[in-house]
Motif scaffolding. Structure first.
Motif, PDB file in Angstrom:
ATOM      1  N   SER A   2       0.837  -1.193   0.000  1.00  0.00           N
ATOM      2  CA  SER A   2       0.000   0.000   0.000  1.00  0.00           C
ATOM      3  C   SER A   2       0.881   1.256   0.000  1.00  0.00           C
ATOM      4  N   LYS A   3       0.513   2.213  -0.871  1.00  0.00           N
ATOM      5  CA  LYS A   3       1.331   3.419  -0.982  1.00  0.00           C
ATOM      6  C   LYS A   3       0.943   4.462   0.051  1.00  0.00           C
ATOM      7  N   LEU A   4      -0.249   4.285   0.628  1.00  0.00           N
ATOM      8  CA  LEU A   4      -0.740   5.285   1.578  1.00  0.00           C
ATOM      9  C   LEU A   4      -1.325   4.613   2.814  1.00  0.00           C
ATOM     10  N   LYS A   5      -0.901   5.095   3.974  1.00  0.00           N
ATOM     11  CA  LYS A   5      -1.505   4.621   5.224  1.00  0.00           C
ATOM     12  C   LYS A   5      -2.238   5.796   5.846  1.00  0.00           C
ATOM     13  N   VAL A   6      -3.476   5.559   6.236  1.00  0.00           N
ATOM     14  CA  VAL A   6      -4.266   6.635   6.826  1.00  0.00           C
ATOM     15  C   VAL A   6      -4.794   6.172   8.176  1.00  0.00           C
ATOM     16  N   ASP A  26      -5.079   5.955  -6.431  1.00  0.00           N
ATOM     17  CA  ASP A  26      -5.588   4.861  -5.596  1.00  0.00           C
ATOM     18  C   ASP A  26      -6.136   5.348  -4.251  1.00  0.00           C
ATOM     19  N   PHE A  27      -6.104   6.636  -4.022  1.00  0.00           N
ATOM     20  CA  PHE A  27      -6.557   7.168  -2.726  1.00  0.00           C
ATOM     21  C   PHE A  27      -8.036   6.811  -2.504  1.00  0.00           C
ATOM     22  N   ASP A  28      -8.271   5.971  -1.499  1.00  0.00           N
ATOM     23  CA  ASP A  28      -9.632   5.522  -1.186  1.00  0.00           C
ATOM     24  C   ASP A  28     -10.057   6.197   0.113  1.00  0.00           C
ATOM     25  N   TYR A  29     -10.942   7.166  -0.008  1.00  0.00           N
ATOM     26  CA  TYR A  29     -11.308   7.953   1.173  1.00  0.00           C
ATOM     27  C   TYR A  29     -12.632   7.509   1.801  1.00  0.00           C
ATOM     28  N   TRP A  58      -8.208  14.212  -3.717  1.00  0.00           N
ATOM     29  CA  TRP A  58      -8.220  14.932  -2.437  1.00  0.00           C
ATOM     30  C   TRP A  58      -9.338  15.985  -2.435  1.00  0.00           C
ATOM     31  N   ILE A  59      -9.445  16.714  -3.544  1.00  0.00           N
ATOM     32  CA  ILE A  59     -10.493  17.743  -3.644  1.00  0.00           C
ATOM     33  C   ILE A  59     -11.875  17.085  -3.604  1.00  0.00           C
TER      34      ILE A  59
END
Lengths: 156, 307
Positions: A2-6, A26-29, A58-59
């Motif tokens: 995973s490239k992003l950890k939130v 791939d940003f899954d919000y 993001w927007i």
């Protein structure tokens, strides 16, 4: 990988979010939209990059939560500040930068340092003075960017 | 031997003129050049214009813009938005950011390339690289990991802290462009342009984009080449100068804008239906301030374009 950890924690109406890695297509919000709060405090300290499609995602995330929600950005790295300054619409009306990293340079040590500044410290687009101990003596570091350009995001 | 007429309407170019004349006299490549300040736009084969100088002479400026294919604008502007305004307004194919150490050699090399109808390559900017890495992208999977592999072993110690993040972004945007925006089918229709960038795309064998990274003690040079040649002049001047997210599907439409912002020189070579190559040159600077306050250059070479 995973490239992003939130990570998100709820504290009353506040939502404390920390982001590590890369925001891209791939940003899954979706998980961030559950249990919505009124104020989102977002820590960008470990964010390495947002690419162009990541900015769009993001927007979209911010728009999904609606204009009444308030976004507060903390510890924004240099590259994110550059993008806020460059891409119109990235810093939405309901978002504000509270703290960010800025490059300073120590001539004596020939060394760069990324210093965490509070947005409230910037008056008239002038970088605050930062000193450093060199061989037991305090020396002033030079702000290592063009102030008018670097602090553009504070103009709104 | 053919004499190429070069009109100089630029203080900066005039200052370089004695060295240029000497250097071009030694050049033995099938043509000679004659530099003058009083050729007409019509009779000149190439025109060097100082942007600010002409802005003060509106009539001359308007006439000059009728000759865009043979115009090379010179400017000392460092403001990225200012540069973009010029590109948007003039659609000029060659914009030199001057006063840098390479001004003279850039202009000399440009004159030769322009008249020989050639392209600038990554080697033009990095003649003796310390390290070269090259990679073909067979699919849109694991791009980030591949970029880290490309960067491995290159020396960035003479750069400001965080340069790798900037390079990662430049590479990421341009590789995604090459994979999603370049490929067309036999009918010339874009195959993946409107697709979500999460989709895994496999490239047609032999048509994989090739990325090259070259570094020497002073420069970082990146080249991304696709083998479709579908990028058009209109696309470039539509997307390059605008930092606004306009596209709702596919790419966001700001990739080229971002990568130009992070580079000092941006060169696009296009041979329609054959290839598009984008080259980014970044001068190594330990100080972020110097990196972000350098002049910028833009060059579009389409010497074999069918009109």
């Amino acid at each position: 990988m995973s490239k992003l950890k939130v990570s998100m924690k709820a504290d009353g109406d506040n939502r404390l979010i920390a982001m590590t890695g890369i925001i891209d297509e791939d940003f899954d919000y979706s998980s961030l939209l559950e249990n919505p709060g009124k104020v989102y405090k977002i820590d960008f300290n470990e964010l390495k990059m947002i690419n162009s499609t990541g900015i769009r995602e993001w927007i979209r995330f911010i728009e999904k939560l609606g204009p009444a929600v308030n976004f507060q950005y903390f510890n924004c790295p240099n590259i994110i500040i550059q993008q806020m300054n460059m891409v119109s619409g990235f810093l939405t009306k309901n978002a504000k930068v509270f703290s960010f990293f800025a490059p300073y340079f120590c001539e004596e040590l020939d060394e760069e340092e990324h210093v965490l500044l509070q947005a409230s410290e910037i008056k008239d687009f002038k970088a605050p003075v930062r000193k450093k101990l060199v061989d037991g003596e305090e020396v002033e570091m030079e702000f290592d960017a063009i102030e008018e350009q670097y602090f553009k995001f504070l103009k709104r | 031997m053919e004499i190429k007429k070069i009109l100089i309407l630029s203080q900066s170019a005039l200052m370089l003129l004695p060295s240029l004349e000497r250097s071009m006299e030694e050049f033995n490549g099938g043509f000679k050049v004659s530099f003058k300040s009083d050729f007409t736009f019509e009779e000149a084969d190439l025109v060097f214009l100082d942007y600010t100088y002409l802005k003060n002479e509106e009539e001359k400026y308007k006439s000059a813009l009728e000759y865009v294919p043979k115009l090379a604008l010179l400017t000392a502007l460092v403001d990225h938005n200012g540069i973009n305004e010029i590109l948007k307004e003039t659609k000029v194919e060659h914009l030199f950011g001057l006063s840098g150490a390479n001004s003279f050699s850039d202009i000399r090399d440009f004159i030769i390339t322009f008249f020989n109808k050639q392209y600038w390559t990554a080697d033009t900017f990095c003649k003796n690289p310390l390290k070269v890495s090259e990679m073909s992208f067979l699919s849109s999977e694991d791009i980030f990991e591949s970029i880290q592999e490309l960067l491995l072993g290159h020396d960035f110690s003479e750069c400001f802290e965080g340069i790798e993040d900037y390079l990662t972004q430049v590479l990421n945007e341009s590789i995604l462009n090459a994979i999603f925006n370049a490929p067309v089918d036999d009918m010339g229709s874009h195959m993946f342009k409107r697709m979500n960038k999460k989709t895994v795309i496999h490239m047609i064998p032999g048509k994989e984009p090739v990325v090259k990274l070259l570094t020497d003690p002073k420069k970082i040079v990146i080249s991304i080449k696709d083998f479709y040649g579908t990028l058009t002049r209109n696309d470039i001047f539509d997307y390059l100068p605008l930092g606004e997210i306009r596209e709702k599907e596919g790419g966001a439409g700001i990739g080229m804008y971002l990568i130009f912002k992070y580079s000092h020189k941006f060169v696009i070579n296009i041979q329609p239906r054959k290839f598009t190559e984008m080259i980014f040159v970044i001068d190594k600077d330990k100080r972020f301030k110097w990196y972000s306050s350098k002049e910028k250059s833009f060059h579009l070479f389409m010497p074999n374009e069918e009109i």
